[in-house]
Each structure stands twice: as structure tokens, then as C-alpha cells.
Write a protein that holds these residues in place. Sequence first.
Motif, PDB file in Angstrom:
ATOM      1  N   ALA A 251      14.240  28.545 -19.244  1.00  0.00           N
ATOM      2  CA  ALA A 251      12.914  28.704 -19.852  1.00  0.00           C
ATOM      3  C   ALA A 251      11.837  28.683 -18.772  1.00  0.00           C
ATOM      4  CB  ALA A 251      12.675  27.600 -20.869  1.00  0.00           C
ATOM      5  N   ASP A 252      10.869  29.588 -18.880  1.00  0.00           N
ATOM      6  CA  ASP A 252       9.824  29.646 -17.865  1.00  0.00           C
ATOM      7  C   ASP A 252       8.684  28.679 -18.185  1.00  0.00           C
ATOM      8  OD1 ASP A 252       8.198  30.859 -19.786  1.00  0.00           O
ATOM      9  OD2 ASP A 252       8.250  32.848 -18.858  1.00  0.00           O
ATOM     10  N   ALA A 253       7.646  28.713 -17.375  1.00  0.00           N
ATOM     11  CA  ALA A 253       6.549  27.752 -17.526  1.00  0.00           C
ATOM     12  C   ALA A 253       5.836  27.908 -18.861  1.00  0.00           C
ATOM     13  CB  ALA A 253       5.557  27.912 -16.370  1.00  0.00           C
ATOM     14  N   VAL A 354      16.131  20.958 -40.060  1.00  0.00           N
ATOM     15  CA  VAL A 354      16.066  22.158 -39.230  1.00  0.00           C
ATOM     16  C   VAL A 354      16.136  21.749 -37.768  1.00  0.00           C
ATOM     17  CG1 VAL A 354      14.747  23.636 -40.815  1.00  0.00           C
ATOM     18  CG2 VAL A 354      13.525  22.090 -39.266  1.00  0.00           C
ATOM     19  N   LEU A 355      16.492  22.709 -36.929  1.00  0.00           N
ATOM     20  CA  LEU A 355      16.465  22.518 -35.483  1.00  0.00           C
ATOM     21  C   LEU A 355      15.335  23.352 -34.899  1.00  0.00           C
ATOM     22  CD1 LEU A 355      20.290  22.812 -34.660  1.00  0.00           C
ATOM     23  CD2 LEU A 355      18.967  20.728 -35.128  1.00  0.00           C
ATOM     24  N   LEU A 356      14.566  22.758 -34.002  1.00  0.00           N
ATOM     25  CA  LEU A 356      13.536  23.483 -33.256  1.00  0.00           C
ATOM     26  C   LEU A 356      14.116  23.853 -31.904  1.00  0.00           C
ATOM     27  CD1 LEU A 356      10.458  24.305 -33.294  1.00  0.00           C
ATOM     28  CD2 LEU A 356      10.063  22.215 -31.969  1.00  0.00           C
ATOM     29  N   THR A 357      14.014  25.121 -31.545  1.00  0.00           N
ATOM     30  CA  THR A 357      14.660  25.609 -30.325  1.00  0.00           C
ATOM     31  C   THR A 357      13.879  26.793 -29.782  1.00  0.00           C
ATOM     32  OG1 THR A 357      16.836  26.268 -29.468  1.00  0.00           O
ATOM     33  CG2 THR A 357      16.200  27.171 -31.608  1.00  0.00           C
ATOM     34  N   PRO A 358      13.977  27.095 -28.496  1.00  0.00           N
ATOM     35  CA  PRO A 358      13.271  28.271 -27.972  1.00  0.00           C
ATOM     36  C   PRO A 358      13.768  29.560 -28.607  1.00  0.00           C
ATOM     37  CG  PRO A 358      13.956  26.808 -26.182  1.00  0.00           C
ATOM     38  CD  PRO A 358      14.641  26.321 -27.426  1.00  0.00           C
ATOM     39  N   SER A 359      12.890  30.541 -28.672  1.00  0.00           N
ATOM     40  CA  SER A 359      13.271  31.890 -29.102  1.00  0.00           C
ATOM     41  C   SER A 359      13.642  32.761 -27.915  1.00  0.00           C
ATOM     42  CB  SER A 359      12.112  32.555 -29.855  1.00  0.00           C
ATOM     43  OG  SER A 359      11.799  31.871 -31.038  1.00  0.00           O
ATOM     44  N   THR A 360      12.929  32.581 -26.816  1.00  0.00           N
ATOM     45  CA  THR A 360      13.075  33.447 -25.645  1.00  0.00           C
ATOM     46  C   THR A 360      12.882  32.627 -24.382  1.00  0.00           C
ATOM     47  OG1 THR A 360      10.718  33.972 -25.724  1.00  0.00           O
ATOM     48  CG2 THR A 360      12.217  35.521 -26.820  1.00  0.00           C
ATOM     49  N   ILE A 361      13.161  33.241 -23.263  1.00  0.00           N
ATOM     50  CA  ILE A 361      12.904  32.613 -21.965  1.00  0.00           C
ATOM     51  C   ILE A 361      11.404  32.434 -21.762  1.00  0.00           C
ATOM     52  CG2 ILE A 361      12.998  33.039 -19.477  1.00  0.00           C
ATOM     53  CD1 ILE A 361      15.761  34.327 -19.969  1.00  0.00           C
ATOM     54  N   GLY A 362      10.629  33.410 -22.230  1.00  0.00           N
ATOM     55  CA  GLY A 362       9.173  33.369 -22.085  1.00  0.00           C
ATOM     56  C   GLY A 362       8.577  34.569 -22.804  1.00  0.00           C
ATOM     57  N   THR A 363       7.487  35.094 -22.282  1.00  0.00           N
ATOM     58  CA  THR A 363       6.835  36.253 -22.900  1.00  0.00           C
ATOM     59  C   THR A 363       7.605  37.535 -22.569  1.00  0.00           C
ATOM     60  OG1 THR A 363       5.383  36.526 -20.985  1.00  0.00           O
ATOM     61  CG2 THR A 363       4.570  35.148 -22.799  1.00  0.00           C
ATOM     62  N   ALA A 364       7.169  38.632 -23.160  1.00  0.00           N
ATOM     63  CA  ALA A 364       7.872  39.911 -23.014  1.00  0.00           C
ATOM     64  C   ALA A 364       7.905  40.364 -21.565  1.00  0.00           C
ATOM     65  CB  ALA A 364       7.189  40.972 -23.872  1.00  0.00           C
ATOM     66  N   HIS A 388      11.458  32.981 -36.302  1.00  0.00           N
ATOM     67  CA  HIS A 388      10.544  32.791 -35.168  1.00  0.00           C
ATOM     68  C   HIS A 388       9.142  32.545 -35.678  1.00  0.00           C
ATOM     69  CE1 HIS A 388       8.509  33.124 -31.354  1.00  0.00           C
ATOM     70  NE2 HIS A 388       7.636  33.922 -31.960  1.00  0.00           N
ATOM     71  N   LEU A 389       8.473  31.553 -35.068  1.00  0.00           N
ATOM     72  CA  LEU A 389       7.102  31.201 -35.428  1.00  0.00           C
ATOM     73  C   LEU A 389       6.187  31.405 -34.222  1.00  0.00           C
ATOM     74  CD1 LEU A 389       7.849  27.893 -37.365  1.00  0.00           C
ATOM     75  CD2 LEU A 389       7.604  30.202 -38.301  1.00  0.00           C
ATOM     76  N   PRO A 390       5.269  32.369 -34.274  1.00  0.00           N
ATOM     77  CA  PRO A 390       4.340  32.583 -33.173  1.00  0.00           C
ATOM     78  C   PRO A 390       3.138  31.644 -33.293  1.00  0.00           C
ATOM     79  CG  PRO A 390       3.982  34.233 -34.864  1.00  0.00           C
ATOM     80  CD  PRO A 390       5.103  33.352 -35.355  1.00  0.00           C
ATOM     81  N   PHE A 391       2.697  31.076 -32.192  1.00  0.00           N
ATOM     82  CA  PHE A 391       1.500  30.228 -32.273  1.00  0.00           C
ATOM     83  C   PHE A 391       0.803  30.051 -30.932  1.00  0.00           C
ATOM     84  CE2 PHE A 391       5.067  27.449 -31.390  1.00  0.00           C
ATOM     85  CZ  PHE A 391       4.604  26.579 -30.430  1.00  0.00           C
ATOM     86  N   GLY A 392       1.240  30.758 -29.907  1.00  0.00           N
ATOM     87  CA  GLY A 392       0.597  30.588 -28.613  1.00  0.00           C
ATOM     88  C   GLY A 392       0.671  31.857 -27.784  1.00  0.00           C
ATOM     89  N   PHE A 393       0.111  31.761 -26.576  1.00  0.00           N
ATOM     90  CA  PHE A 393       0.112  32.892 -25.648  1.00  0.00           C
ATOM     91  C   PHE A 393       0.449  32.380 -24.258  1.00  0.00           C
ATOM     92  CE2 PHE A 393      -2.510  34.167 -29.169  1.00  0.00           C
ATOM     93  CZ  PHE A 393      -2.135  35.483 -29.383  1.00  0.00           C
ATOM     94  N   GLY A 394       1.123  33.245 -23.506  1.00  0.00           N
ATOM     95  CA  GLY A 394       1.450  32.902 -22.141  1.00  0.00           C
ATOM     96  C   GLY A 394       0.282  33.126 -21.206  1.00  0.00           C
ATOM     97  N   ALA A 395       0.498  32.808 -19.943  1.00  0.00           N
ATOM     98  CA  ALA A 395      -0.552  32.970 -18.947  1.00  0.00           C
ATOM     99  C   ALA A 395      -0.969  34.435 -18.804  1.00  0.00           C
ATOM    100  CB  ALA A 395      -0.070  32.427 -17.601  1.00  0.00           C
ATOM    101  N   ASN A 396      -0.081  35.366 -19.160  1.00  0.00           N
ATOM    102  CA  ASN A 396      -0.397  36.794 -19.074  1.00  0.00           C
ATOM    103  C   ASN A 396      -1.030  37.338 -20.347  1.00  0.00           C
ATOM    104  OD1 ASN A 396       1.794  36.755 -20.787  1.00  0.00           O
ATOM    105  ND2 ASN A 396       3.123  38.031 -19.498  1.00  0.00           N
ATOM    106  N   GLY A 397      -1.318  36.455 -21.320  1.00  0.00           N
ATOM    107  CA  GLY A 397      -1.965  36.857 -22.553  1.00  0.00           C
ATOM    108  C   GLY A 397      -1.034  37.378 -23.626  1.00  0.00           C
ATOM    109  N   LEU A 398       0.268  37.415 -23.380  1.00  0.00           N
ATOM    110  CA  LEU A 398       1.230  37.893 -24.364  1.00  0.00           C
ATOM    111  C   LEU A 398       1.724  36.752 -25.248  1.00  0.00           C
ATOM    112  CD1 LEU A 398       3.312  40.373 -22.187  1.00  0.00           C
ATOM    113  CD2 LEU A 398       1.543  40.900 -23.865  1.00  0.00           C
ATOM    114  N   PRO A 399       2.165  37.073 -26.465  1.00  0.00           N
ATOM    115  CA  PRO A 399       2.547  36.021 -27.422  1.00  0.00           C
ATOM    116  C   PRO A 399       3.778  35.231 -26.981  1.00  0.00           C
ATOM    117  CG  PRO A 399       2.225  38.128 -28.535  1.00  0.00           C
ATOM    118  CD  PRO A 399       2.246  38.410 -27.071  1.00  0.00           C
TER     119      PRO A 399
END
Length: 427
Positions: A251-253, A354-364, A388-399
Amino acid sequence: MKTHRLNELPAWQAAALLQRRELQAEDLLRACLERIEAREPDVHAFAVLDADAALAEARSLDAGALRGPLHGLPLGVKDLFDTVDLPTAYGTPIYAGHRPAADAAAVALCREAGAVLLGKTVSTELATMQPGPTRNPHDFAHTPGGSSSGSVAAVADFMLPLALGTQTAGSIIRPAAYCGLVGYKPSLGRVPRAGIKLQSESCDTAGGFGRSVRDVALLGATLLDDPRLNDARAPEAPRIGLAPTPQWPQADADMQRVWTEAVRALAPLAADCCDAALPEGFAELVALQKAVMCFEAARSLTHERVHHRERLSPALRAMLDEGLAIDGVRHAGHLRSVAQWRLRIDALLKRHDVLLTPSTIGTAPLFETTGDPVFCRAWSLLGLPCIHLPFGFGANGLPVGLQLVGRQGDDHGLLAAAQWVHERLEG
């Protein structure tokens, strides 16, 4: 409401207006078509569109009786599902112009419920990893994910309120994460797969995309024939097991930050929020899913690899060759292991709702790849419902966001918990 904003209505809200006849299906469809005309040349979400047929159907719905819970909602269908009135190419030139004799069961169910099929959305090549033409609507230099790339991009860009997709490894959850949507993969076996181009008997699952939990619950209620899904409200705070999984070091930052923020927000409010003790050896499920998927794909796609090998991408040829290197005896052993693992995870989920877990390594990532499904493979192999539940953005502005995993067959419980969790993460 202004016509050009109707396309931005959440599916559940548009459905309610259509049911009360406060919104006309034709007006909603025209708003979607205006958006498509403006954005499709850049996004490339559709394999084929039929605006005239869709408008005729919308007018018929406006003039007739209410048909069902999806009455008048425009729908996109991944080009992996057979459709009787639109060509179905499965994301490969091998099937260019192919006309199925019947709708896939999932498509037929949605039409019976009143959905208006507007077009076929782009699938990657036979629902594998070769990128198609679709771009991420948040940034055209980045992938929308795959293999349900057109479906996710069309809903994320307000071209459609709902779209169907499929997942074998991570083809619903990962695109939803990259495009900032809610993506719902039901429990294995709860949605009929008749008329969907099969890749993996053990993993393939049909689901879909919306812009809220209530949106995908509306779609899911039709696909699963389970009206309880429309009441996706948790009667009480859920017990959340934290499962970053052994793949967490990848997982990235951005993902690590979102995880920390989510746990901080949920821990004081949930009935319980603690580490889920994943059984020893859980890390092996990533490789096991790949082996099962590759073996089954090599057999499901026998016609394509025998008669059209030169028309397949190098990546798909390599995947099929990997599957051919596994024999049926070894595969049978893999399936026994999967059955044992499902029992172990069933036992774990008796302690957590339920289990909470990452969806992806990071943004697209950039467009040249559809991204890594490493955080989805195990749950797909186990056949568990995921969202998948979206609720934030990465440093590059992607979800960016996280996924919840529920008990096998308890899709209602998963969606109810997801609504509870998403309300608190978005707030």
C-alpha cells in the motif's frame, strides 16, 4: 430541475422521482445523452450506443404503467454480457459484430425491472488485463481500471446512473476505487451468469456501479431478487474487523493515510473495531486465486486460444499458457484448498459483521496498465460480497477509498453496514 443536471441525480433519487411520475424517463435519458455527446470523445466509455432505441423505450415507459424498481433508469452494460439488440464483442475483435440470440439473464432482469439499456460499455479484452480505449474521467492520463472500464467511467462521468460489471479478480472494486464510485460485487452465485462470457467458474461474479450505497443496493435488489437490499440501513453499529492483509506493505502513502483516517473515524462509533486475526497462510490466497483463474480461463477460452491465438494480446496468451501448465489433478487440489479457506473465513466472520480492507495499492496508475488487483484477489476467490466506498483523494487529486467484505450470502448485511460506514467516512 434543469435538464442538463438530471444526469447527475443519484440512481436511487432518480428512481424515486420516476416512480412518482415527477420525472419523465425521456427527460432523464436526454440529459444522459447530452453528457455523452460532450464527453464520450475523450472518455471512450462505450463500445456501442443506440440512442434511438433507448429513446423509444423511454417514451414507451412514460406512456405506460410502472414496470418495476428500475423503471426509466438508463443502464450501461459491460460488453461481456450478451444483448439481443446490440452487438456483443467481449472486448475483442474476434467477436466484432457478434449478435447473441438472447439477453444475458442479468440484462433481462434489469429490463424486466424497467431499466433502459442505452449502450454496451467497453470491456478489456475478454475481461482480462489488456487496457481498452477508456480513460479515467478524473484525469485522462490515468486508467479507469479494468476490466469493467467503460461501465465505471460512464457512471463516474455522469453519463449514466447505473452500469453492470463483472469481477474475477478485482474488476469491479478496483475500477470503482480508481474512479471514485461505489462498486458492489455480490456473493458468488447470487447473480445468474447465463449469457456472460465466462472466464473462471470459481470466481466470476456480476455486479455493478453507482454513486452511492443506495444506488448499488437498488441494482442489487433486482439482480439478486432480494428486496431487503433496498433497506440498506444497519439496525445498530456494526462490528468491524480491520484486515489490512499481508499485502499491506504494498500500500502506498495515500492508502496508508486513508486507512488511518478511516480507523480513527470509525473506532469510537462502531460496536467493535479491532484487528481481524486472519488465519495463518492467508497471504497464499493471492497466488492461489491466480492459479485457479488461469487454469479455468485456459479451459473456458479454449476456442479463442486454439482458433484465434494470433488475435489475442501477448498478456492474455501468457495468462492462458500459465493456466495450461496446471493440470486437472493440481487444480482439484486447489479447489479443495479454496473450500477449506472458505470455512476458515466463515469462522472469522462470526466475530465481525464486516471486514475493512484496502481496495487498491493507491490511486489510479497511468493509462498503460489497468492496475494491480492484489487487494481483491483473495476475497474474489473466497466468493465473499465486497463493496468499495470512496471518501478521499490522493496527493495527485485522484480518488481513493476502502472496501468492506461481508459474509458469504449476507449481501443485505454488507450493504447495511456499508451505508453506516460510508455516512461516517464521508462526514
